[in-house]
Design a protein around this motif. Sequence first.
Motif, PDB file in Angstrom:
ATOM      1  N   ARG B  83      30.208  56.708  16.823  1.00 24.90           N
ATOM      2  CA  ARG B  83      30.835  56.685  15.409  1.00 24.90           C
ATOM      3  C   ARG B  83      30.839  58.211  14.634  1.00 24.90           C
ATOM      4  O   ARG B  83      29.779  58.632  14.214  1.00 24.90           O
ATOM      5  N   LYS B  87      29.958  57.273  10.741  1.00 23.73           N
ATOM      6  CA  LYS B  87      30.766  56.520  10.071  1.00 23.73           C
ATOM      7  C   LYS B  87      30.200  54.959  10.297  1.00 23.73           C
ATOM      8  O   LYS B  87      29.451  54.792  11.088  1.00 23.73           O
ATOM      9  N   ARG B  88      30.295  54.186   9.144  1.00 25.31           N
ATOM     10  CA  ARG B  88      29.707  52.717   9.286  1.00 25.31           C
ATOM     11  C   ARG B  88      31.172  51.960   9.209  1.00 25.31           C
ATOM     12  O   ARG B  88      32.059  52.455   8.832  1.00 25.31           O
ATOM     13  N   TRP B  89      30.868  50.775   9.999  1.00 22.39           N
ATOM     14  CA  TRP B  89      31.960  49.918  10.459  1.00 22.39           C
ATOM     15  C   TRP B  89      31.784  48.515   9.690  1.00 22.39           C
ATOM     16  O   TRP B  89      30.743  48.007   9.795  1.00 22.39           O
ATOM     17  N   GLN B 110      23.095  46.652  13.091  1.00 24.07           N
ATOM     18  CA  GLN B 110      22.825  47.612  11.905  1.00 24.07           C
ATOM     19  C   GLN B 110      22.474  49.066  12.546  1.00 24.07           C
ATOM     20  O   GLN B 110      22.803  49.837  11.770  1.00 24.07           O
ATOM     21  N   GLY B 113      25.347  51.056  12.745  1.00 25.07           N
ATOM     22  CA  GLY B 113      26.289  51.315  11.640  1.00 25.07           C
ATOM     23  C   GLY B 113      27.287  50.019  11.506  1.00 25.07           C
ATOM     24  O   GLY B 113      28.492  50.357  10.747  1.00 25.07           O
ATOM     25  N   ARG B 115      28.110  46.447   9.968  1.00 32.71           N
ATOM     26  CA  ARG B 115      27.866  45.861   8.698  1.00 32.71           C
ATOM     27  C   ARG B 115      28.689  44.651   8.481  1.00 32.71           C
ATOM     28  O   ARG B 115      29.958  44.914   8.359  1.00 32.71           O
TER      29      ARG B 115
END
Lengths: 231, 231
Positions: B83, B87-89, B110, B113, B115
């Motif tokens: 990531r 980065k959050r997915w 979590q 990343g 969610r």
Amino acid sequence: MKRYSVGSDIPMPTVSRMAAYLGCLASLEQQRVTAVSSRELAQMAGVTPEQVRQDLALFGRFGKRGSGYDVGRLREEVEGIFRVDGKRWVCCMVGAGSLGTALLSSRMNQRWGFRYAAAFDSDAHKIGTRIGHVPVYHINDAKAVIRRERVEIGVIAVPASSAQTVAGLLCDAGVQGIVNFAPVNIKVSQKTPVIPVDISQEFLKLAFCIQRARRREQEERLQIEAASGAD
Amino acid sequence: MKRYSVGSDIPMPTVSRMAAYLGCLASLEQQRVTAVSSRELAQMAGVTPEQVRQDLALFGRFGKRGSGYDVGRLREEVEGIFRVDGKRWVCCMVGAGSLGTALLSSRMNQRWGFRYAAAFDSDAHKIGTRIGHVPVYHINDAKAVIRRERVEIGVIAVPASSAQTVAGLLCDAGVQGIVNFAPVNIKVSQKTPVIPVDISQEFLKLAFCIQRARRREQEERLQIEAASGAD
């Protein structure tokens, strides 16, 4: 005809692909498809036809090239690699949390002869209940129950922090193999095979593939722009 | 320092091992271990030290050989492969049955990343409820919700018979990748990566390994008997 040998040193990636072929063959059978070419099977499993032929050859001669394979017979033969003579495997689940419960409730493994004889937890509210026909016992009774029920496979669905302790307990009780869903590497005697299933790693792999796909698309766009600029 | 390239053609087995190293490094960090040698990391991940060094080299130069790796820094670097820039997915779950519910309730993803912004089902009793904070919508609203929530990853936890339809729907709605828990191979555009997770195949692999271990033990016993008979 049954010339495959479980004892020979088949690499794990091959074993994984054979399991994938078995899944494909079973769904073809459900769809009442009677014949399949190595090309079709390869496409379903996401590998090359050469790979399919090479893998099957490792285990013996299955069906005829050219005219394709008989789906039912090939399914039987491949299934025989995983459970010789229709063997049924007795399993136990350690950890009756959400994942353990989901696995116990699912019927997916029954098709291949896996049957849960017991589940173990330390939560007093769960002891004595049943999850999809499977009785839940206290973890302290695990050794006695595993021996009584002749459990061969232990499934670990507890938090990472207790996975190693549970693995030791399962081996002491005499299980012959472990599927480990806890996100931690467990150490047991070399004689006891362990299959780790870390679901979060599958999400990480997907994240990698998405970023790679994006990068490739970007590169292609730049190339097209460069090419049209050169016109 | 960050010399790895997501765009380059890293083979999937390497990507899988990198995900495994990341898991190991994260648990070392939790245990407050600050330095790790490639030998120790290899042992944790169940590979050779050469393999660890080779894999890390593919992505760039991490830490120093000899003095070992800084656990925190290596974890950060390896995490960056999966990531980029933290980065959050955003994910959605299709199928709020037992497996879907277990995955939604679990906090395992979590950490890296991932969610869940939404879950979809066709069961009227579930629509409008929440599973571990995640709202459940009707599958007919999937396209609108996926676009509104900017969902990037679709997770399929429906029966095999509806998996292909769901995959088509997810792609139409614009998801960029799919994790497929349905025990069937799904076909989508080559641009959309799909990671299949067929849990029953892991059980089949274990069954194979157990039979192989038994066969080997038997062979060893026969050899010992033959040797003592020759005395």
